[in-house]
Design an enzyme around this catalytic site. Structure first.
Site, PDB file in Angstrom:
ATOM      1  N   ILE A   7       0.936  -1.285  -0.022  1.00 26.19           N
ATOM      2  CA  ILE A   7       0.133   0.044   0.062  1.00 26.19           C
ATOM      3  C   ILE A   7       0.780   1.255   0.090  1.00 26.19           C
ATOM      4  O   ILE A   7       1.593   1.472   0.902  1.00 26.19           O
ATOM      5  CB  ILE A   7      -0.736   0.172   1.353  1.00 26.19           C
ATOM      6  CG1 ILE A   7      -1.939  -1.276   1.261  1.00 26.19           C
ATOM      7  CG2 ILE A   7      -1.649   1.187   1.341  1.00 26.19           C
ATOM      8  CD1 ILE A   7      -2.428  -1.255   2.655  1.00 26.19           C
ATOM      9  N   ASP A  60       9.703   8.002  -0.595  1.00 22.08           N
ATOM     10  CA  ASP A  60       8.899   9.266  -1.350  1.00 22.08           C
ATOM     11  C   ASP A  60       8.735   8.541  -2.836  1.00 22.08           C
ATOM     12  O   ASP A  60       9.682   8.166  -3.437  1.00 22.08           O
ATOM     13  CB  ASP A  60       9.780  10.495  -1.411  1.00 22.08           C
ATOM     14  CG  ASP A  60       8.943  11.671  -2.294  1.00 22.08           C
ATOM     15  OD1 ASP A  60       7.958  11.360  -2.608  1.00 22.08           O
ATOM     16  OD2 ASP A  60       9.435  12.788  -1.614  1.00 22.08           O
ATOM     17  N   ASN A  87      -1.952   4.299  -3.882  1.00 19.87           N
ATOM     18  CA  ASN A  87      -3.035   5.289  -3.186  1.00 19.87           C
ATOM     19  C   ASN A  87      -2.447   6.562  -2.849  1.00 19.87           C
ATOM     20  O   ASN A  87      -3.022   7.465  -2.936  1.00 19.87           O
ATOM     21  CB  ASN A  87      -3.348   4.340  -1.838  1.00 19.87           C
ATOM     22  CG  ASN A  87      -3.953   5.395  -0.950  1.00 19.87           C
ATOM     23  OD1 ASN A  87      -5.098   5.903  -1.008  1.00 19.87           O
ATOM     24  ND2 ASN A  87      -3.075   5.831  -0.055  1.00 19.87           N
ATOM     25  N   ARG A 121       5.951   0.500 -12.220  1.00 24.65           N
ATOM     26  CA  ARG A 121       7.004  -0.241 -13.265  1.00 24.65           C
ATOM     27  C   ARG A 121       7.783  -1.053 -12.234  1.00 24.65           C
ATOM     28  O   ARG A 121       8.311  -1.944 -13.114  1.00 24.65           O
ATOM     29  CB  ARG A 121       7.756   1.007 -13.473  1.00 24.65           C
ATOM     30  CG  ARG A 121       8.865   0.815 -14.549  1.00 24.65           C
ATOM     31  CD  ARG A 121       8.591   0.120 -15.835  1.00 24.65           C
ATOM     32  NE  ARG A 121       9.667  -0.419 -16.709  1.00 24.65           N
ATOM     33  CZ  ARG A 121      10.427  -1.466 -16.348  1.00 24.65           C
ATOM     34  NH1 ARG A 121      10.020  -2.424 -15.480  1.00 24.65           N
ATOM     35  NH2 ARG A 121      11.302  -1.646 -17.267  1.00 24.65           N
ATOM     36  N   TYR A 153      -5.231  19.090 -10.527  1.00 31.39           N
ATOM     37  CA  TYR A 153      -5.752  17.946  -9.525  1.00 31.39           C
ATOM     38  C   TYR A 153      -6.423  17.104 -10.427  1.00 31.39           C
ATOM     39  O   TYR A 153      -6.222  16.111 -10.496  1.00 31.39           O
ATOM     40  CB  TYR A 153      -6.064  18.296  -7.989  1.00 31.39           C
ATOM     41  CG  TYR A 153      -6.336  17.037  -7.479  1.00 31.39           C
ATOM     42  CD1 TYR A 153      -5.516  16.162  -6.950  1.00 31.39           C
ATOM     43  CD2 TYR A 153      -7.850  16.675  -7.473  1.00 31.39           C
ATOM     44  CE1 TYR A 153      -5.811  15.063  -6.170  1.00 31.39           C
ATOM     45  CE2 TYR A 153      -8.375  15.614  -6.892  1.00 31.39           C
ATOM     46  CZ  TYR A 153      -7.389  14.770  -5.993  1.00 31.39           C
ATOM     47  OH  TYR A 153      -7.590  13.459  -5.492  1.00 31.39           O
ATOM     48  N   LYS A 157      -5.602  13.106 -11.911  1.00 32.56           N
ATOM     49  CA  LYS A 157      -6.659  12.137 -11.511  1.00 32.56           C
ATOM     50  C   LYS A 157      -7.327  11.568 -12.984  1.00 32.56           C
ATOM     51  O   LYS A 157      -7.541  10.270 -13.173  1.00 32.56           O
ATOM     52  CB  LYS A 157      -7.792  12.491 -10.691  1.00 32.56           C
ATOM     53  CG  LYS A 157      -7.146  12.620  -9.409  1.00 32.56           C
ATOM     54  CD  LYS A 157      -6.549  11.152  -8.516  1.00 32.56           C
ATOM     55  CE  LYS A 157      -5.867  11.546  -7.453  1.00 32.56           C
ATOM     56  NZ  LYS A 157      -5.191   9.998  -6.780  1.00 32.56           N
ATOM     57  N   VAL A 186     -14.036  12.306   0.594  1.00 27.66           N
ATOM     58  CA  VAL A 186     -13.607  11.399   1.863  1.00 27.66           C
ATOM     59  C   VAL A 186     -12.972  12.430   3.027  1.00 27.66           C
ATOM     60  O   VAL A 186     -11.899  12.855   2.729  1.00 27.66           O
ATOM     61  CB  VAL A 186     -12.555  10.194   1.506  1.00 27.66           C
ATOM     62  CG1 VAL A 186     -12.506   9.322   2.515  1.00 27.66           C
ATOM     63  CG2 VAL A 186     -12.906   9.806   0.061  1.00 27.66           C
TER      64      VAL A 186
HETATM   65  P1  NDP Z   1      -4.218  11.822   2.922  1.00 34.31           P
HETATM   66  O1  NDP Z   1      -3.785  13.164   2.896  1.00 34.31           O
HETATM   67  O2  NDP Z   1      -4.884  11.458   4.286  1.00 34.31           O
HETATM   68  O3  NDP Z   1      -3.172  10.480   2.790  1.00 34.31           O
HETATM   69  C1  NDP Z   1      -2.430  10.463   1.687  1.00 34.31           C
HETATM   70  C2  NDP Z   1      -1.351   9.619   1.678  1.00 34.31           C
HETATM   71  O4  NDP Z   1      -0.487   9.699   0.633  1.00 34.31           O
HETATM   72  C3  NDP Z   1      -0.467   9.791   2.993  1.00 34.31           C
HETATM   73  O5  NDP Z   1      -0.099   8.624   3.363  1.00 34.31           O
HETATM   74  C4  NDP Z   1       0.884  10.276   2.364  1.00 34.31           C
HETATM   75  O6  NDP Z   1       2.103   9.883   3.257  1.00 34.31           O
HETATM   76  C5  NDP Z   1       1.076   9.604   1.102  1.00 34.31           C
HETATM   77  N1  NDP Z   1       1.857  10.321   0.265  1.00 34.31           N
HETATM   78  C6  NDP Z   1       1.717  11.712  -0.310  1.00 34.31           C
HETATM   79  N2  NDP Z   1       2.821  12.266  -0.871  1.00 34.31           N
HETATM   80  C7  NDP Z   1       3.421  10.944  -0.903  1.00 34.31           C
HETATM   81  C8  NDP Z   1       5.024  10.844  -1.490  1.00 34.31           C
HETATM   82  N3  NDP Z   1       5.502  11.826  -2.132  1.00 34.31           N
HETATM   83  N4  NDP Z   1       5.367   9.596  -1.397  1.00 34.31           N
HETATM   84  C9  NDP Z   1       4.807   8.817  -0.605  1.00 34.31           C
HETATM   85  N5  NDP Z   1       3.503   8.883   0.068  1.00 34.31           N
HETATM   86  C10 NDP Z   1       2.772   9.889  -0.037  1.00 34.31           C
HETATM   87  O7  NDP Z   1      -5.296  11.688   1.763  1.00 34.31           O
HETATM   88  P2  NDP Z   1      -6.219  10.477   1.302  1.00 34.31           P
HETATM   89  O8  NDP Z   1      -6.117   9.149   2.127  1.00 34.31           O
HETATM   90  O9  NDP Z   1      -7.656  11.065   1.335  1.00 34.31           O
HETATM   91  O10 NDP Z   1      -5.752  10.243  -0.249  1.00 34.31           O
HETATM   92  C11 NDP Z   1      -5.413   8.990  -0.636  1.00 34.31           C
HETATM   93  C12 NDP Z   1      -5.642   8.923  -2.183  1.00 34.31           C
HETATM   94  O11 NDP Z   1      -7.078   9.263  -2.199  1.00 34.31           O
HETATM   95  C13 NDP Z   1      -4.904  10.094  -2.898  1.00 34.31           C
HETATM   96  O12 NDP Z   1      -4.530   9.579  -4.034  1.00 34.31           O
HETATM   97  C14 NDP Z   1      -6.171  11.031  -3.203  1.00 34.31           C
HETATM   98  O13 NDP Z   1      -5.774  11.981  -4.298  1.00 34.31           O
HETATM   99  C15 NDP Z   1      -7.364  10.074  -3.355  1.00 34.31           C
HETATM  100  N6  NDP Z   1      -8.706  10.692  -3.043  1.00 34.31           N
HETATM  101  C16 NDP Z   1      -9.147  11.325  -1.999  1.00 34.31           C
HETATM  102  C17 NDP Z   1     -10.379  11.767  -1.940  1.00 34.31           C
HETATM  103  C18 NDP Z   1     -10.726  12.658  -0.607  1.00 34.31           C
HETATM  104  O14 NDP Z   1     -11.727  13.079  -0.587  1.00 34.31           O
HETATM  105  N7  NDP Z   1     -10.157  12.568   0.567  1.00 34.31           N
HETATM  106  C19 NDP Z   1     -11.201  11.470  -2.904  1.00 34.31           C
HETATM  107  C20 NDP Z   1     -10.762  11.117  -4.120  1.00 34.31           C
HETATM  108  C21 NDP Z   1      -9.512  10.488  -4.081  1.00 34.31           C
HETATM  109  P3  NDP Z   1       3.371  10.657   3.779  1.00 34.31           P
HETATM  110  O15 NDP Z   1       2.855  12.141   3.818  1.00 34.31           O
HETATM  111  O16 NDP Z   1       3.777   9.854   5.010  1.00 34.31           O
HETATM  112  O17 NDP Z   1       4.133  10.575   2.640  1.00 34.31           O
HETATM  113  C1  8X3 Z   2     -10.532  14.457  -3.809  1.00 31.67           C
HETATM  114  C2  8X3 Z   2     -11.951  14.888  -3.735  1.00 31.67           C
HETATM  115  O1  8X3 Z   2     -13.354  16.787  -4.019  1.00 31.67           O
HETATM  116  O2  8X3 Z   2     -10.962  17.208  -4.668  1.00 31.67           O
HETATM  117  O3  8X3 Z   2     -10.164  13.546  -5.350  1.00 31.67           O
HETATM  118  O4  8X3 Z   2     -12.423  15.744  -6.148  1.00 31.67           O
HETATM  119  S1  8X3 Z   2     -12.158  16.427  -4.714  1.00 31.67           S
END
Ligand code: NDP
Ligand code: 8X3
Length: 254
Positions: A7, A60, A87, A121, A153, A157, A186
């Site tokens: 993950i 990262d 994710n 990859r 953004y 996506k 979310v």
């Molecule tokens: P959070 O900010 O809670 O979690 C994001 C996660 O991504 C963290 O664990 C962070 O870990 C990790 N992350 C960010 N940048 C990096 C990086 N450069 N390298 C490694 N890990 C990284 O947000 P969400 O759980 O909401 O987001 C998860 C996914 O869901 C994203 O792809 C987001 O676009 C998508 N999404 C979210 C929605 C929402 O409304 N919340 C809706 C639709 C899609 P760390 O900072 O420790 O590196």
């Molecule tokens: C994350 C949620 O509202 O920015 O993808 O589309 S929104």
């Protein structure tokens, strides 16, 4: 425990909830992210609560070399990845194209598109070699519809959606499943990150309606990952009941 999931972005939100969900179902979990303290904390929790086999990997996703060396560093007993949950992702800023911060744009493109590609990859050849696997990409309603000031953004996506379709073509002869899970709003750290730590602005996003919780999406990811071998859910859009489209959220005012 014979299934392994890797993950990305397991330190909060959807990734963390997925790690908990899959661990509770006896999966071996490789949890990744940049914040090592959180990986350590989650690791301890999963062992305590589920007696899980957990392997934390701090890197990262934007750093191609770090992605390569981290996945190369997996012990042989952890290399048989059955499910890759792409994710890790973020939004930065909510500004019109003429005044958006170019550093914000680059971070989103580097993380949401290039990071997902770097990890895929490395992991796809492992899956091809073992003759099975499932790549699950976290897209968004933002990849299906643009909204005001969402420009870059939304574009990242949209790229995740296109890449999911393209990966499915490439993986077809190898029997590897490829799925997109696309959520609406979310309540995670997503908005706090988008607004560069401004909690007040972030909290405002979720006022007046019930957003999805990260656990709601984790449950859907679990469902798609556990269909029989001949069934692949290609794309699934999951919205809060109060959200009809990217920009249409019905908010109750007291
Ligand atoms: P959070 O900010 O809670 O979690 C994001 C996660 O991504 C963290 O664990 C962070 O870990 C990790 N992350 C960010 N940048 C990096 C990086 N450069 N390298 C490694 N890990 C990284 O947000 P969400 O759980 O909401 O987001 C998860 C996914 O869901 C994203 O792809 C987001 O676009 C998508 N999404 C979210 C929605 C929402 O409304 N919340 C809706 C639709 C899609 P760390 O900072 O420790 O590196
Ligand atoms: C994350 C949620 O509202 O920015 O993808 O589309 S929104």
């Amino acid at each position: 425990m014979d299934q392994t999931i890797l993950i990305t972005g397991a330190t909060s939100g959807i990734g963390e909830a997925s790690a908990k969900f899959f661990a509770s179902k006896s999966y071996r979990v490789i949890i990744t992210g940049r914040r090592n303290d959180r990986l350590e904390g989650l690791s301890k929790l999963l062992i305590k609560e589920h007696n899980s086999e957990v392997l934390p990997l701090c890197f990262d996703v934007c750093d191609r070399q770090a992605v390569d060396s981290s996945i190369d560093s997996l012990p042989d007993s952890w290399k048989n990845i059955d499910v890759l949950l792409n994710n890790a992702g973020l939004s930065q800023g909510l500004d019109p194209i003429q005044s958006g911060d170019i550093d914000d744009w680059e971070r989103m493109i580097d993380t949401n598109v290039k990071g997902l590609l770097y990890v895929t990859r490395k992991v796809a050849p492992i899956m091809i070699k073992q003759g099975k696997g499932h790549i699950i990409n976290i897209g968004s309603i933002a990849g299906k519809e643009v909204y005001l000031n969402g420009n870059v953004y939304c574009a990242t996506k949209s790229a995740v959606e296109a890449l999911t379709q393209a990966m499915r073509l490439d993986m077809l002869p190898h029997g590897i499943k490829v799925t997109q899970v696309a959520p609406g709003a979310v309540n995670t750290e997503f908005s706090t990150v988008r607004f560069h730590g401004n909690r007040q602005r972030a909290d405002g996003v979720y006022i007046g309606f019930e957003p999805l919780a990260a656990a709601d999406i984790a449950e859907v990811i679990w469902f798609v990952a556990t269909r029989p071998p001949h069934v692949n859910i290609q794309d699934i859009l999951v919205m809060p009941t109060a959200q009809a489209s990217a920009a249409q959220i019905f908010r109750r005012t007291e």
